[in-house]
Design a protein around this motif. Structure first.
Motif, PDB file in Angstrom:
ATOM      1  N   GLN A 148       0.648  -1.202  -0.205  1.00  8.04           N
ATOM      2  CA  GLN A 148       0.092   0.077   0.015  1.00  8.04           C
ATOM      3  C   GLN A 148       0.962   1.232   0.028  1.00  8.04           C
ATOM      4  OE1 GLN A 148      -2.646   2.585   3.126  1.00  8.04           O
ATOM      5  NE2 GLN A 148      -2.775   0.357   3.183  1.00  8.04           N
ATOM      6  N   TYR A 149       1.965   1.381   0.961  1.00  5.98           N
ATOM      7  CA  TYR A 149       2.703   2.573   1.132  1.00  5.98           C
ATOM      8  C   TYR A 149       3.661   2.747  -0.078  1.00  5.98           C
ATOM      9  CZ  TYR A 149       1.137   4.015   5.674  1.00  5.98           C
ATOM     10  OH  TYR A 149       0.615   4.373   6.749  1.00  5.98           O
TER      11      TYR A 149
ATOM     12  N   ASN B 195       3.814   6.333  -5.475  1.00  5.55           N
ATOM     13  CA  ASN B 195       4.153   6.129  -7.114  1.00  5.55           C
ATOM     14  C   ASN B 195       5.200   5.049  -7.417  1.00  5.55           C
ATOM     15  OD1 ASN B 195       2.858   6.999  -9.476  1.00  5.55           O
ATOM     16  ND2 ASN B 195       4.732   8.306  -9.929  1.00  5.55           N
TER      17      ASN B 195
ATOM     18  N   ARG C 102       1.212   3.920  -2.938  1.00  2.00           N
ATOM     19  CA  ARG C 102       0.903   5.490  -2.651  1.00  2.00           C
ATOM     20  C   ARG C 102       2.366   6.363  -2.987  1.00  2.00           C
ATOM     21  NH1 ARG C 102      -0.409   6.918   2.071  1.00  2.00           N
ATOM     22  NH2 ARG C 102      -1.956   8.654   1.417  1.00  2.00           N
TER      23      ARG C 102
ATOM     24  N   PHE D 257      -4.633   1.174  -4.549  1.00  2.00           N
ATOM     25  CA  PHE D 257      -3.658   1.966  -4.861  1.00  2.00           C
ATOM     26  C   PHE D 257      -2.611   1.624  -5.978  1.00  2.00           C
ATOM     27  CE2 PHE D 257      -4.345   3.287  -0.347  1.00  2.00           C
ATOM     28  CZ  PHE D 257      -4.709   4.582  -0.663  1.00  2.00           C
TER      29      PHE D 257
END
Length: 322
Positions: A26-27, A32, A30, A84
């Motif tokens: 996820q991180y 990119n 996020r 994401f």
């Protein structure tokens, strides 16, 4: 600017989709990054075995609705990471080598995926007792997952082996299925969190035998009894099922040839950024050397690992923050 997508398949490859891997996915997405997660089983890891995830911050009961189960929690993390932009391949890695500044991860069939950064979130697997009858009766009364197999033994005689958090959590679950649970621990006290241990000791449906070991599991088509050795000698105890929670072994075999530093128990050593001794290789979750292994810790470590992996990738590309 150089087109990095022509050089490798993903900016960040994550091995394992437990809470650490899913949080990292996820991180990373996020931030990119082109994130690719490899998981040979199902997203969630050992959390899938948790009946009620009551100690994750914010995961609380609402009215008559109990806290989310480990399965529900894992499904939410998976959907969130995919939302994401993280990609998932339900296949385990076969090997990893270093090719200059890149990691080359081999899949079945010889397919190779390359990335400049790698997060090891492979977790740990259940330690076996290595006693007579354990392997022979696996799946016929011997189990390492209470929520998976417990319902098959409703109102039966169940033996639980272990004294840590997992053992106590699983014994508590099994006590809702039968009032005949015996918990065996080779030490004189539990090593689980105090709240879990106190709950077990106060449960009238669980009998606890400290300073006791299981010497053998007996049965032919199914488990019928166990041989116990305690302060008063050895004896045979009737049992229909044996659930074993005797600790874990970190899954680090994939990175052994990279020369990554581990502690005396085999867990990967990292600094506070989750970076291992191998540049570009980060570790998070149960595979990492840590004084406390919980879902919330794994999720936090996954977030840190992804954040710091993104900074590492920027550094490799010659980018600098002002």
């Amino acid at each position: 600017m150089e087109n990095h997508e022509d050089r490798y398949d993903a900016d960040l490859i994550i091995l394992g989709a437990g809470p650490a891997g899913l949080s990292a996915a996820q991180y990373g997405a996020r931030a990119n990054l082109r994130v690719l997660v490899l998981e040979q089983m199902a997203p969630g890891g050992q959390v899938l075995n948790i009946d009620v995830l009551e100690n994750y911050p914010g995961n609380v009961a609402r009215g008559d609705t109990p806290p989310r189960s480990g399965f529900e929690f894992s499904a939410d993390l998976h959907r969130q990471a995919e939302g994401f932009g993280a990609r998932f391949i339900m296949e385990g890695a076969q090997g990893i080598v270093r090719e200059g500044e890149l990691f080359a991860v081999t899949l079945g069939g010889g397919k190779i995926l390359r990335s400049p950064a790698l997060i090891l979130a492979t977790g740990a697997f259940r330690r076996r007792l290595e006693i007579p009858g354990e392997a022979e009766l696996f799946g016929r009364g011997v189990s390492y997952c209470a929520t998976c197999d417990g319902p098959f033994f409703k109102d039966k005689r169940i033996l639980v082996v272990g004294g840590g958090d997992s053992a106590c959590d699983e014994a508590q679950y099994l006590s809702r299925l039968t009032g005949r649970v015996i918990m065996v621990h080779r030490k004189g006290m539990f090593r689980a969190q105090r709240s879990l241990a106190d709950r077990i000791l106060a449960n009238p449906r669980i009998t606890v035998l400290f300073n006791t070991r299981v010497l053998a599991i007996k049965g032919e088509a199914a488990v019928r009894s166990v041989i116990l050795e305690g302060p008063e000698g050895s004896r045979e105890e009737p049992a229909d099922a044996v659930f074993i929670f005797a600790g874990s072994i970190p899954q680090t075999s994939l990175t052994a040839n990279l020369g990554v530093q581990v502690d005396e128990a085999g867990y990967v050593l990292t600094d506070q950024t989750m970076a291992s001794s191998v540049p570009g290789l980060f570790a998070a979750g149960d595979v990492r050397s840590s004084p406390f292994r919980q879902v919330v810790v794994a999720a936090g470590e996954g977030a840190v690992a992804a954040h710091c992996a993104a900074a590492y990738i920027d550094k490799c590309r010659g980018l600098r923050y002002q």
